[in-house]
Scaffold this motif. Structure first.
Motif, PDB file in Angstrom:
ATOM      1  N   SER A 285       0.818  -1.298   0.020  1.00 41.11           N
ATOM      2  CA  SER A 285      -0.182  -0.122  -0.217  1.00 41.11           C
ATOM      3  C   SER A 285       1.137   1.077  -0.126  1.00 41.11           C
ATOM      4  O   SER A 285       1.425   1.512   0.912  1.00 41.11           O
ATOM      5  CB  SER A 285      -0.786  -0.008   1.297  1.00 41.11           C
ATOM      6  OG  SER A 285      -1.630   1.197   0.936  1.00 41.11           O
TER       7      SER A 285
ATOM      8  N   ASP B 174      -6.324   7.249  -4.216  1.00 41.26           N
ATOM      9  CA  ASP B 174      -7.634   6.917  -3.594  1.00 41.26           C
ATOM     10  C   ASP B 174      -7.441   7.703  -1.942  1.00 41.26           C
ATOM     11  O   ASP B 174      -6.347   7.719  -1.321  1.00 41.26           O
ATOM     12  CB  ASP B 174      -7.223   5.419  -2.896  1.00 41.26           C
ATOM     13  CG  ASP B 174      -8.604   4.782  -2.494  1.00 41.26           C
ATOM     14  OD1 ASP B 174      -9.083   5.435  -1.747  1.00 41.26           O
ATOM     15  OD2 ASP B 174      -9.091   3.674  -2.938  1.00 41.26           O
TER      16      ASP B 174
ATOM     17  N   MET C 249      -5.406 -12.362  -6.191  1.00 38.73           N
ATOM     18  CA  MET C 249      -5.559 -10.682  -6.412  1.00 38.73           C
ATOM     19  C   MET C 249      -7.069 -10.305  -6.593  1.00 38.73           C
ATOM     20  O   MET C 249      -7.485  -9.375  -6.297  1.00 38.73           O
ATOM     21  CB  MET C 249      -4.945 -10.491  -7.464  1.00 38.73           C
ATOM     22  CG  MET C 249      -3.482 -10.407  -7.438  1.00 38.73           C
ATOM     23  SD  MET C 249      -2.698 -10.056  -9.150  1.00 38.73           S
ATOM     24  CE  MET C 249      -0.876 -10.420  -8.919  1.00 38.73           C
ATOM     25  N   ALA C 250      -7.825 -11.247  -7.342  1.00 41.21           N
ATOM     26  CA  ALA C 250      -9.291 -10.899  -7.468  1.00 41.21           C
ATOM     27  C   ALA C 250      -9.910 -10.950  -6.523  1.00 41.21           C
ATOM     28  O   ALA C 250     -10.922 -10.005  -6.137  1.00 41.21           O
ATOM     29  CB  ALA C 250      -9.873 -12.120  -8.672  1.00 41.21           C
TER      30      ALA C 250
ATOM     31  N   ARG D 145      -9.264  -7.595  -4.438  1.00 43.12           N
ATOM     32  CA  ARG D 145      -9.867  -6.607  -5.084  1.00 43.12           C
ATOM     33  C   ARG D 145     -11.349  -6.470  -4.957  1.00 43.12           C
ATOM     34  O   ARG D 145     -11.865  -5.254  -4.774  1.00 43.12           O
ATOM     35  CB  ARG D 145      -9.580  -6.635  -6.572  1.00 43.12           C
ATOM     36  CG  ARG D 145      -8.353  -6.445  -7.226  1.00 43.12           C
ATOM     37  CD  ARG D 145      -8.105  -6.164  -8.673  1.00 43.12           C
ATOM     38  NE  ARG D 145      -6.850  -6.010  -8.805  1.00 43.12           N
ATOM     39  CZ  ARG D 145      -6.093  -6.595  -9.749  1.00 43.12           C
ATOM     40  NH1 ARG D 145      -6.478  -7.960 -10.054  1.00 43.12           N
ATOM     41  NH2 ARG D 145      -5.021  -6.347 -10.111  1.00 43.12           N
ATOM     42  N   GLN D 146     -12.026  -7.439  -4.683  1.00 44.79           N
ATOM     43  CA  GLN D 146     -13.603  -7.588  -4.604  1.00 44.79           C
ATOM     44  C   GLN D 146     -13.903  -7.060  -3.101  1.00 44.79           C
ATOM     45  O   GLN D 146     -14.717  -6.664  -2.980  1.00 44.79           O
ATOM     46  CB  GLN D 146     -14.306  -8.730  -4.891  1.00 44.79           C
ATOM     47  CG  GLN D 146     -14.088 -10.004  -4.261  1.00 44.79           C
ATOM     48  CD  GLN D 146     -14.698 -11.147  -4.758  1.00 44.79           C
ATOM     49  OE1 GLN D 146     -15.140 -11.820  -3.840  1.00 44.79           O
ATOM     50  NE2 GLN D 146     -14.817 -11.342  -6.378  1.00 44.79           N
TER      51      GLN D 146
ATOM     52  N   GLU E  96     -13.660  -5.212   0.409  1.00 40.71           N
ATOM     53  CA  GLU E  96     -13.567  -3.668   0.853  1.00 40.71           C
ATOM     54  C   GLU E  96     -12.408  -3.606   2.061  1.00 40.71           C
ATOM     55  O   GLU E  96     -12.715  -4.367   3.063  1.00 40.71           O
ATOM     56  CB  GLU E  96     -14.836  -3.210   1.404  1.00 40.71           C
ATOM     57  CG  GLU E  96     -14.861  -1.746   1.473  1.00 40.71           C
ATOM     58  CD  GLU E  96     -14.766  -1.111   0.277  1.00 40.71           C
ATOM     59  OE1 GLU E  96     -13.912  -0.020   0.223  1.00 40.71           O
ATOM     60  OE2 GLU E  96     -14.972  -1.399  -0.800  1.00 40.71           O
TER      61      GLU E  96
ATOM     62  N   PRO F  23      -6.236   1.265   0.164  1.00 41.32           N
ATOM     63  CA  PRO F  23      -5.873   0.551  -1.327  1.00 41.32           C
ATOM     64  C   PRO F  23      -4.845  -0.203  -1.266  1.00 41.32           C
ATOM     65  O   PRO F  23      -3.811  -0.001  -0.492  1.00 41.32           O
ATOM     66  CB  PRO F  23      -5.902   1.851  -2.134  1.00 41.32           C
ATOM     67  CG  PRO F  23      -5.280   3.125  -1.320  1.00 41.32           C
ATOM     68  CD  PRO F  23      -6.065   2.892   0.155  1.00 41.32           C
TER      69      PRO F  23
ATOM     70  N   GLN G 247      -2.103  -2.410  -3.633  1.00 39.38           N
ATOM     71  CA  GLN G 247      -1.303  -2.602  -4.938  1.00 39.38           C
ATOM     72  C   GLN G 247      -0.703  -3.855  -4.976  1.00 39.38           C
ATOM     73  O   GLN G 247      -0.140  -4.371  -4.172  1.00 39.38           O
ATOM     74  CB  GLN G 247      -0.389  -1.532  -5.461  1.00 39.38           C
ATOM     75  CG  GLN G 247      -0.973  -0.065  -5.469  1.00 39.38           C
ATOM     76  CD  GLN G 247      -1.026   0.687  -4.250  1.00 39.38           C
ATOM     77  OE1 GLN G 247      -0.139   0.511  -3.235  1.00 39.38           O
ATOM     78  NE2 GLN G 247      -1.901   1.584  -3.972  1.00 39.38           N
TER      79      GLN G 247
END
Length: 160
Positions: free
Chosen positions: A8, A73, A141-142, A145-146, A148, A152, A154
């Motif tokens: 992050s 973000d 990763m998916a 990402r989904q 919360e 943010p 990376q």
């Protein structure tokens, strides 16, 4: 063995540009005419100063808009308390860099609960995820990402 890192980070160059844009907007706003208000970036913190607390809130909104336009973000902003000094109101906004240990443990638990065949390890302020298959890493990763998150994330240093 394929791996990647979860980090992050905040681009401080983009923050500097956002602060400069917010200062320009501050000069052109009619409701700030004749008011001694400013944004100042120093040591990875933005110092907001104005005559009233309401003006500080408007300035935070202006900075938030400038950060969004620069692709940052706004969840990384860490507002400090408002200090009143005479007729001036001053607030410092910090930016969260790195993943703290509580969030790292939460992410590791989330990855383990998903039953994807990967290993996640905490390495300072980042997480390293390793697995046998590239597809498993992309699933992780998916998954992240989904979900919360508080700040943010990376994904970098992807190695095959």
């Amino acid at each position: 063995m394929p791996s990647f890192d979860i980090v992050s980070e905040v681009e401080m160059n983009e923050v500097r540009n956002a602060v400069e844009n917010a200062n320009r907007e501050l000069e052109t706003r009619f409701d700030f005419r004749g008011v001694d208000a400013s944004f100042e970036l120093k040591d990875e913190k933005v110092k907001l100063s104005a005559d009233a607390e309401m003006q500080l809130q408007q300035m935070r909104d202006m900075l938030r808009g400038a950060l969004i336009k620069r692709g940052i973000d706004v969840r990384v902003m860490d507002p400090g308390s408002i200090v009143r000094s005479g007729k001036r109101h001053i607030q410092e906004l910090g930016f969260r860099q790195g993943i703290d240990s509580a969030l790292a443990k939460k992410l590791v638990k989330q990855i383990k609960d998903s039953k994807i065949k990967v290993q996640a390890s905490i390495q300072g302020e980042q997480l390293r995820v390793t697995g046998k298959k590239r597809d498993d890493l992309q699933q992780v990763m998916a998954l992240l990402r989904q979900g919360e998150q508080e700040q943010p994330l990376q994904f970098n240093n992807f190695r095959d």
